[in-house]
Design a protein around this motif. Sequence first.
Motif, PDB file in Angstrom:
ATOM      1  N   TYR A  93       2.762 -10.951 -11.606  1.00  0.00           N
ATOM      2  CA  TYR A  93       3.678 -11.976 -11.110  1.00  0.00           C
ATOM      3  C   TYR A  93       4.934 -12.065 -11.978  1.00  0.00           C
ATOM      4  O   TYR A  93       6.008 -12.391 -11.473  1.00  0.00           O
ATOM      5  N   ARG A  94       4.785 -11.827 -13.266  1.00  0.00           N
ATOM      6  CA  ARG A  94       5.958 -11.902 -14.148  1.00  0.00           C
ATOM      7  C   ARG A  94       7.002 -10.878 -13.720  1.00  0.00           C
ATOM      8  O   ARG A  94       8.192 -11.196 -13.601  1.00  0.00           O
ATOM      9  N   VAL A  95       6.577  -9.652 -13.473  1.00  0.00           N
ATOM     10  CA  VAL A  95       7.505  -8.626 -13.010  1.00  0.00           C
ATOM     11  C   VAL A  95       8.094  -9.001 -11.658  1.00  0.00           C
ATOM     12  O   VAL A  95       9.304  -8.921 -11.442  1.00  0.00           O
ATOM     13  N   LEU A  96       7.241  -9.422 -10.743  1.00  0.00           N
ATOM     14  CA  LEU A  96       7.711  -9.740  -9.398  1.00  0.00           C
ATOM     15  C   LEU A  96       8.724 -10.877  -9.403  1.00  0.00           C
ATOM     16  O   LEU A  96       9.743 -10.825  -8.692  1.00  0.00           O
ATOM     17  N   LEU A 131       3.699   0.795   4.514  1.00  0.00           N
ATOM     18  CA  LEU A 131       3.796  -0.474   5.242  1.00  0.00           C
ATOM     19  C   LEU A 131       2.991  -0.484   6.527  1.00  0.00           C
ATOM     20  O   LEU A 131       2.557  -1.544   6.981  1.00  0.00           O
ATOM     21  N   ASN A 132       2.777   0.668   7.142  1.00  0.00           N
ATOM     22  CA  ASN A 132       1.912   0.711   8.325  1.00  0.00           C
ATOM     23  C   ASN A 132       0.488   0.288   7.960  1.00  0.00           C
ATOM     24  O   ASN A 132      -0.136  -0.513   8.662  1.00  0.00           O
ATOM     25  N   GLU A 133      -0.007   0.823   6.856  1.00  0.00           N
ATOM     26  CA  GLU A 133      -1.358   0.464   6.416  1.00  0.00           C
ATOM     27  C   GLU A 133      -1.403  -0.976   5.929  1.00  0.00           C
ATOM     28  O   GLU A 133      -2.375  -1.704   6.171  1.00  0.00           O
ATOM     29  N   LEU A 134      -0.352  -1.411   5.226  1.00  0.00           N
ATOM     30  CA  LEU A 134      -0.283  -2.804   4.786  1.00  0.00           C
ATOM     31  C   LEU A 134      -0.346  -3.739   5.983  1.00  0.00           C
ATOM     32  O   LEU A 134      -1.107  -4.728   5.977  1.00  0.00           O
ATOM     33  N   SER A 135       0.410  -3.439   7.007  1.00  0.00           N
ATOM     34  CA  SER A 135       0.418  -4.271   8.211  1.00  0.00           C
ATOM     35  C   SER A 135      -0.955  -4.313   8.866  1.00  0.00           C
ATOM     36  O   SER A 135      -1.423  -5.377   9.296  1.00  0.00           O
ATOM     37  N   MET A 137     -12.686 -11.774  -2.386  1.00  0.00           N
ATOM     38  CA  MET A 137     -11.985 -11.026  -1.348  1.00  0.00           C
ATOM     39  C   MET A 137     -10.475 -11.155  -1.491  1.00  0.00           C
ATOM     40  O   MET A 137      -9.732 -10.204  -1.354  1.00  0.00           O
ATOM     41  N   ALA A 138     -10.005 -12.374  -1.773  1.00  0.00           N
ATOM     42  CA  ALA A 138      -8.560 -12.604  -1.869  1.00  0.00           C
ATOM     43  C   ALA A 138      -7.950 -11.811  -3.018  1.00  0.00           C
ATOM     44  O   ALA A 138      -6.855 -11.262  -2.887  1.00  0.00           O
ATOM     45  N   THR A 139      -8.670 -11.737  -4.170  1.00  0.00           N
ATOM     46  CA  THR A 139      -8.145 -11.011  -5.324  1.00  0.00           C
ATOM     47  C   THR A 139      -8.027  -9.523  -5.023  1.00  0.00           C
ATOM     48  O   THR A 139      -7.039  -8.874  -5.353  1.00  0.00           O
ATOM     49  N   ASN A 140      -9.048  -8.967  -4.371  1.00  0.00           N
ATOM     50  CA  ASN A 140      -9.020  -7.554  -4.006  1.00  0.00           C
ATOM     51  C   ASN A 140      -7.905  -7.279  -2.998  1.00  0.00           C
ATOM     52  O   ASN A 140      -7.182  -6.287  -3.104  1.00  0.00           O
ATOM     53  N   LEU A 141      -7.754  -8.173  -2.034  1.00  0.00           N
ATOM     54  CA  LEU A 141      -6.692  -8.018  -1.043  1.00  0.00           C
ATOM     55  C   LEU A 141      -5.323  -8.072  -1.707  1.00  0.00           C
ATOM     56  O   LEU A 141      -4.415  -7.310  -1.355  1.00  0.00           O
ATOM     57  N   HIS A 142      -5.189  -8.980  -2.674  1.00  0.00           N
ATOM     58  CA  HIS A 142      -3.925  -9.115  -3.416  1.00  0.00           C
ATOM     59  C   HIS A 142      -3.538  -7.786  -4.051  1.00  0.00           C
ATOM     60  O   HIS A 142      -2.400  -7.329  -3.938  1.00  0.00           O
ATOM     61  N   ALA A 143      -4.490  -7.129  -4.713  1.00  0.00           N
ATOM     62  CA  ALA A 143      -4.221  -5.846  -5.372  1.00  0.00           C
ATOM     63  C   ALA A 143      -3.859  -4.778  -4.343  1.00  0.00           C
ATOM     64  O   ALA A 143      -2.969  -3.944  -4.578  1.00  0.00           O
ATOM     65  N   GLN A 144      -4.538  -4.789  -3.217  1.00  0.00           N
ATOM     66  CA  GLN A 144      -4.247  -3.813  -2.163  1.00  0.00           C
ATOM     67  C   GLN A 144      -2.828  -3.986  -1.631  1.00  0.00           C
ATOM     68  O   GLN A 144      -2.109  -3.007  -1.409  1.00  0.00           O
ATOM     69  N   ILE A 145      -2.436  -5.238  -1.406  1.00  0.00           N
ATOM     70  CA  ILE A 145      -1.111  -5.504  -0.853  1.00  0.00           C
ATOM     71  C   ILE A 145      -0.021  -5.057  -1.817  1.00  0.00           C
ATOM     72  O   ILE A 145       0.974  -4.442  -1.416  1.00  0.00           O
ATOM     73  N   VAL A 146      -0.181  -5.368  -3.108  1.00  0.00           N
ATOM     74  CA  VAL A 146       0.798  -4.932  -4.108  1.00  0.00           C
ATOM     75  C   VAL A 146       0.933  -3.414  -4.094  1.00  0.00           C
ATOM     76  O   VAL A 146       2.041  -2.862  -4.051  1.00  0.00           O
ATOM     77  N   SER A 147      -0.199  -2.730  -4.125  1.00  0.00           N
ATOM     78  CA  SER A 147      -0.189  -1.275  -4.169  1.00  0.00           C
ATOM     79  C   SER A 147       0.465  -0.681  -2.926  1.00  0.00           C
ATOM     80  O   SER A 147       1.349   0.185  -3.027  1.00  0.00           O
ATOM     81  N   LEU A 148       0.067  -1.152  -1.756  1.00  0.00           N
ATOM     82  CA  LEU A 148       0.600  -0.598  -0.509  1.00  0.00           C
ATOM     83  C   LEU A 148       2.090  -0.871  -0.356  1.00  0.00           C
ATOM     84  O   LEU A 148       2.838  -0.031   0.147  1.00  0.00           O
ATOM     85  N   PHE A 149       2.536  -2.053  -0.795  1.00  0.00           N
ATOM     86  CA  PHE A 149       3.956  -2.389  -0.694  1.00  0.00           C
ATOM     87  C   PHE A 149       4.799  -1.426  -1.519  1.00  0.00           C
ATOM     88  O   PHE A 149       5.774  -0.846  -1.021  1.00  0.00           O
ATOM     89  N   PHE A 150       4.452  -1.247  -2.766  1.00  0.00           N
ATOM     90  CA  PHE A 150       5.271  -0.393  -3.632  1.00  0.00           C
ATOM     91  C   PHE A 150       5.123   1.085  -3.294  1.00  0.00           C
ATOM     92  O   PHE A 150       6.076   1.859  -3.463  1.00  0.00           O
ATOM     93  N   LEU A 151       3.942   1.480  -2.787  1.00  0.00           N
ATOM     94  CA  LEU A 151       3.780   2.855  -2.327  1.00  0.00           C
ATOM     95  C   LEU A 151       4.583   3.120  -1.053  1.00  0.00           C
ATOM     96  O   LEU A 151       4.800   4.272  -0.685  1.00  0.00           O
ATOM     97  N   GLY A 152       4.998   2.034  -0.395  1.00  0.00           N
ATOM     98  CA  GLY A 152       5.743   2.183   0.846  1.00  0.00           C
ATOM     99  C   GLY A 152       4.865   2.408   2.051  1.00  0.00           C
ATOM    100  O   GLY A 152       5.357   2.758   3.130  1.00  0.00           O
TER     101      GLY A 152
END
Length: 255
Positions: free
Chosen positions: A123-126, A18-22, A1-16
């Motif tokens: 993580y390297r990019v971030l 933020l309402n859905e991320l929150s 679950m954590a790995t999938n959530l991690h990918a979702q958060i990265v995607s939503l953050f860069f897509l902008g």
Amino acid sequence: MATNLHAQIVSLFFLGELNELSRRVNRTVAETQQENGWHAAMTAKSFLGSSAWLKDDNVELARVHAADIEQMLDRGFDRLHYCELIGSAHIDLYCGAASQAYERLEHSWKQAVPRIGMVDPTYRVLLHHLRARAALGCLSRESDDRKLHRVARRDGKGLCRDWQQWARPLGQLVLAGLAAVEGNQRQSIKLLRVGIQQCDEAELALFAAAARCRLGALLNNNEGQSLLTAGTNFMQQQGIRSPERMIEMLIPGFD
């Protein structure tokens, strides 16, 4: 679950988005606390999930969640350490504490960087992007440390050459900030234009909006006003209460 959530958060953050991320971050924190799913909760509370509270300008709550994670860290350096480091450095930058963000990153750099490939290339990019932004934030506050210039330039150019296409516009924006710090407004405008185009192509909508605001402020004409309006409107639509602080976190170097 954590790995999938991690990918979702990265995607939503860069897509902008933020309402859905929150929404997802807050739901995950509530659900995992009930189910004792602490690792997913820690991922949600840290990393780029901190944007869920920063968009509401709630720095205090973001710090509280970051402190929760610090208490859970073991020795060594694993995925959770990266999440905490990235999340806390973002909070520092949002608060205008660039020197604190830079010191935080430098303190962990020797541990963090050699293990990046074993964890996640994202993580390297971030981390390089974060370090460059922290260096720019320091430079924009009248620091003239040549090392910070070198760090920002090296990390920015490295991102521009990265094999991950989404990293390249981030590098352009770093170099735009560096040009602004060095007083080269013409070059900064040129790099911002390239960065906006590349952000649009890579669907990095949050950074594209911030870059439009930066470019609009530099142009200071009718085109600039249109860019400022477009960037600010995007952020307001995503519930960002302090666009100025969010822009400073994302693209420093223009103070």
